[in-house]
Design a protein around this motif. Sequence first.
Motif, PDB file in Angstrom:
ATOM      1  N   UNK A   1       0.822  -1.205   0.000  1.00  0.00           N
ATOM      2  CA  UNK A   1       0.000   0.000   0.000  1.00  0.00           C
ATOM      3  C   UNK A   1       0.861   1.262   0.000  1.00  0.00           C
ATOM      4  N   UNK A   2       1.973   1.212   0.710  1.00  0.00           N
ATOM      5  CA  UNK A   2       2.906   2.349   0.705  1.00  0.00           C
ATOM      6  C   UNK A   2       3.480   2.542  -0.692  1.00  0.00           C
ATOM      7  N   UNK A   3       3.815   1.420  -1.353  1.00  0.00           N
ATOM      8  CA  UNK A   3       4.354   1.510  -2.716  1.00  0.00           C
ATOM      9  C   UNK A   3       3.324   2.100  -3.665  1.00  0.00           C
ATOM     10  N   UNK A   4       2.058   1.747  -3.492  1.00  0.00           N
ATOM     11  CA  UNK A   4       0.996   2.305  -4.328  1.00  0.00           C
ATOM     12  C   UNK A   4       0.865   3.806  -4.080  1.00  0.00           C
ATOM     13  N   UNK A   5       0.886   4.215  -2.819  1.00  0.00           N
ATOM     14  CA  UNK A   5       0.771   5.631  -2.495  1.00  0.00           C
ATOM     15  C   UNK A   5       1.929   6.441  -3.070  1.00  0.00           C
ATOM     16  N   UNK A   6       3.141   5.898  -2.950  1.00  0.00           N
ATOM     17  CA  UNK A   6       4.282   6.650  -3.497  1.00  0.00           C
ATOM     18  C   UNK A   6       4.238   6.683  -5.017  1.00  0.00           C
ATOM     19  N   UNK A   7       3.705   5.650  -5.635  1.00  0.00           N
ATOM     20  CA  UNK A   7       3.569   5.658  -7.096  1.00  0.00           C
ATOM     21  C   UNK A   7       2.667   6.807  -7.532  1.00  0.00           C
ATOM     22  N   UNK A   8       1.572   7.009  -6.791  1.00  0.00           N
ATOM     23  CA  UNK A   8       0.676   8.123  -7.110  1.00  0.00           C
ATOM     24  C   UNK A   8       1.397   9.453  -6.905  1.00  0.00           C
ATOM     25  N   UNK A   9       2.206   9.540  -5.848  1.00  0.00           N
ATOM     26  CA  UNK A   9       2.970  10.770  -5.600  1.00  0.00           C
ATOM     27  C   UNK A   9       3.919  11.073  -6.759  1.00  0.00           C
ATOM     28  N   UNK A  10       4.620  10.061  -7.234  1.00  0.00           N
ATOM     29  CA  UNK A  10       5.572  10.270  -8.338  1.00  0.00           C
ATOM     30  C   UNK A  10       4.831  10.681  -9.607  1.00  0.00           C
ATOM     31  N   UNK A  11       3.656  10.106  -9.836  1.00  0.00           N
ATOM     32  CA  UNK A  11       2.905  10.424 -11.060  1.00  0.00           C
ATOM     33  C   UNK A  11       2.251  11.800 -10.993  1.00  0.00           C
ATOM     34  N   UNK A  12       1.786  12.206  -9.798  1.00  0.00           N
ATOM     35  CA  UNK A  12       1.041  13.462  -9.697  1.00  0.00           C
ATOM     36  C   UNK A  12       1.869  14.610  -9.137  1.00  0.00           C
ATOM     37  N   UNK A  13       2.877  14.297  -8.319  1.00  0.00           N
ATOM     38  CA  UNK A  13       3.670  15.330  -7.683  1.00  0.00           C
ATOM     39  C   UNK A  13       2.978  16.000  -6.514  1.00  0.00           C
TER      40      UNK A  13
ATOM     41  N   UNK B   1       2.675   8.421   2.240  1.00  0.00           N
ATOM     42  CA  UNK B   1       3.740   7.411   2.173  1.00  0.00           C
ATOM     43  C   UNK B   1       4.612   7.457   3.424  1.00  0.00           C
ATOM     44  N   UNK B   2       4.957   8.657   3.853  1.00  0.00           N
ATOM     45  CA  UNK B   2       5.803   8.812   5.037  1.00  0.00           C
ATOM     46  C   UNK B   2       5.098   8.332   6.303  1.00  0.00           C
ATOM     47  N   UNK B   3       3.849   8.744   6.481  1.00  0.00           N
ATOM     48  CA  UNK B   3       3.130   8.406   7.710  1.00  0.00           C
ATOM     49  C   UNK B   3       2.926   6.900   7.843  1.00  0.00           C
ATOM     50  N   UNK B   4       2.339   6.299   6.818  1.00  0.00           N
ATOM     51  CA  UNK B   4       2.125   4.855   6.884  1.00  0.00           C
ATOM     52  C   UNK B   4       3.448   4.109   6.862  1.00  0.00           C
ATOM     53  N   UNK B   5       4.477   4.733   6.278  1.00  0.00           N
ATOM     54  CA  UNK B   5       5.812   4.120   6.274  1.00  0.00           C
ATOM     55  C   UNK B   5       6.423   4.056   7.667  1.00  0.00           C
ATOM     56  N   UNK B   6       6.182   5.079   8.487  1.00  0.00           N
ATOM     57  CA  UNK B   6       6.684   5.052   9.860  1.00  0.00           C
ATOM     58  C   UNK B   6       6.037   3.903  10.641  1.00  0.00           C
ATOM     59  N   UNK B   7       4.736   3.736  10.494  1.00  0.00           N
ATOM     60  CA  UNK B   7       4.046   2.640  11.170  1.00  0.00           C
ATOM     61  C   UNK B   7       4.541   1.292  10.638  1.00  0.00           C
ATOM     62  N   UNK B   8       4.811   1.235   9.344  1.00  0.00           N
ATOM     63  CA  UNK B   8       5.387   0.027   8.759  1.00  0.00           C
ATOM     64  C   UNK B   8       6.748  -0.275   9.379  1.00  0.00           C
ATOM     65  N   UNK B   9       7.566   0.771   9.565  1.00  0.00           N
ATOM     66  CA  UNK B   9       8.908   0.579  10.117  1.00  0.00           C
ATOM     67  C   UNK B   9       8.883   0.056  11.544  1.00  0.00           C
ATOM     68  N   UNK B  10       7.975   0.586  12.371  1.00  0.00           N
ATOM     69  CA  UNK B  10       7.844   0.089  13.747  1.00  0.00           C
ATOM     70  C   UNK B  10       7.457  -1.386  13.728  1.00  0.00           C
ATOM     71  N   UNK B  11       6.474  -1.697  12.901  1.00  0.00           N
ATOM     72  CA  UNK B  11       5.995  -3.078  12.798  1.00  0.00           C
ATOM     73  C   UNK B  11       7.085  -4.004  12.259  1.00  0.00           C
ATOM     74  N   UNK B  12       7.844  -3.535  11.275  1.00  0.00           N
ATOM     75  CA  UNK B  12       8.919  -4.332  10.684  1.00  0.00           C
ATOM     76  C   UNK B  12       9.995  -4.662  11.726  1.00  0.00           C
ATOM     77  N   UNK B  13      10.361  -3.672  12.525  1.00  0.00           N
ATOM     78  CA  UNK B  13      11.390  -3.889  13.541  1.00  0.00           C
ATOM     79  C   UNK B  13      10.943  -4.948  14.551  1.00  0.00           C
ATOM     80  N   UNK B  14       9.688  -4.892  14.969  1.00  0.00           N
ATOM     81  CA  UNK B  14       9.184  -5.884  15.912  1.00  0.00           C
ATOM     82  C   UNK B  14       9.139  -7.268  15.274  1.00  0.00           C
TER      83      UNK B  14
END
Length: 522
Positions: A34-46, A54-67
């Motif tokens: 889902x983060x990859x999809x969101x960033x894809x939209x960012x790259x396409x639309x600016x 992408x950043x917000x959900x990415x931070x939550x992803x990072x916490x979860x990944x570390x655990x």
Amino acid sequence: MPDMTVVELSRLQFALTAMYHFLFVPLTLGLSFMIAIMESVYVMTGRDIWRRMTLFWGILFGINFAMGVATGIVMEFQFGMNWSYYSHYVGDIFGAPLAIEGLMAFFLEATFIGLFFFGWNRLSKVQHLMVTWLVALGSNFSALWILIANGWMQYPVGATFNPETMRMEVTDFMAVIFNPVAQAKFVHTVSAGYVTGAVFVTAISAWYLLRGRNVAFSKRSMAVAASFGLAGALSVVVLGDESGYVAGENQKMKLAAIEAMWETEPAPAGFNIFAIPDQAERVNHYAVHVPYVMGIIGTRSFNKEMPGIQELVERAEQRIRNGLVAYDALQKLRANREDATARRVFESTWHDLGYALLLKRYREDITSATDAQIIQASMDTIPHVAPLFWSFRLMVGVGFYFIVFFAFAFWLASTQQLERRRWFLKLAFYSLPLPWLAIEAGWLIAEYGRQPWIIDGVLPTFFAASGLKLHQILISLAGFVIVYTTLAIIDVWLMRKVIVKGPEGMSESQSEDDAAPAASTA
């Protein structure tokens, strides 16, 4: 004979660590894409709002990944600590996918996750997007190799027992990789992860909308989650049907226990929507029976029988007796490797050797086993039915619920009605625990339903445990409970802190359509 208390505590310890670890894995799988999809939209639309998503959900992803990493590494050490004979017996096969997972997938994921967080101002938009997609692919590759290893435990193919080394050894690694059970488990498991990620994003976004915060941010997040979750929920059910069919082909006792089907029914077998299984009497009380359904799921036909538990016990008894022939031939080969007759006998019967080992629970010299002990060992092949019966219905019920849930969410997002349906926003928030309940139920079915085997039909669970003392396993079990409880508290605290703070301030610029209108607190 084994100390069954140590065996059961070893099982409990591994179950606790595995189920705790899998609280983080599905969310990692779902959020990464889902983060990859969101960033894809960012790259396409600016548009900066998609970057902040992408950043917000990415931070939550990072916490979860570390655990997930912290809890996953510990699990692998347990194979050597608590299950040393298992590691000796099948380590050449089971260890290969885990090694590949570490070298191919985990290093890929761990390397690029660093670039994801620290490469925003060092990489171009396209380069950073490639990094994000590689993180997502690494997460899924990691799941693939772990599930290949687990799938082999469910359906051991591409391997044979070597009487000279007294170990299982690979004969066809491609068969191990393309094991039908492993492939079905992989697609079903990752789809469940996608649903988990979508529910997580939907629930947190709904919480913001109920409080009038980050409205544009949350509506976009929910739109992505609704479409992604609907595809995932449909996949879970379709691919779950495939897993049921594969189990019907290769793990007949598990499927019979899931259905609490004590006797073989005329084809196609029916499905119990509700029943109270009575394992002592081998009957179902208050059963609500729907004809044909289970037979179609398990056999994909109208004329192929699904064997009941009693018939499968009788088959197990015959395999135990045949395994005793293999065990006797193995003893002769160990005494004289040149015994050609014993080798021919062993090669024709070794597939049932594991069934003979079930007798080791009752006597050391299994060649002198009595008929009563053989019958008792065959009865041991029945797992506890009630937990499997109810876990399956919980999992299936939640799966169909999420199809309806995400279909409605997709319609609301498409028609711009998310903010108007506050009842649905509350439902979305309170649905947050459901995917984890369904996933843990699914793993209980997969692992508990395989008992009494650690490798189905090859190695009994009690035979695979290390020779630990009771106090040793109690100390390590208590240590895991304390450490994992602490990690759980830290994880919840960190996630809550990030969520309560919200995505505000994550970018200096803010698009006009992201200005949150004033709204009353829910």
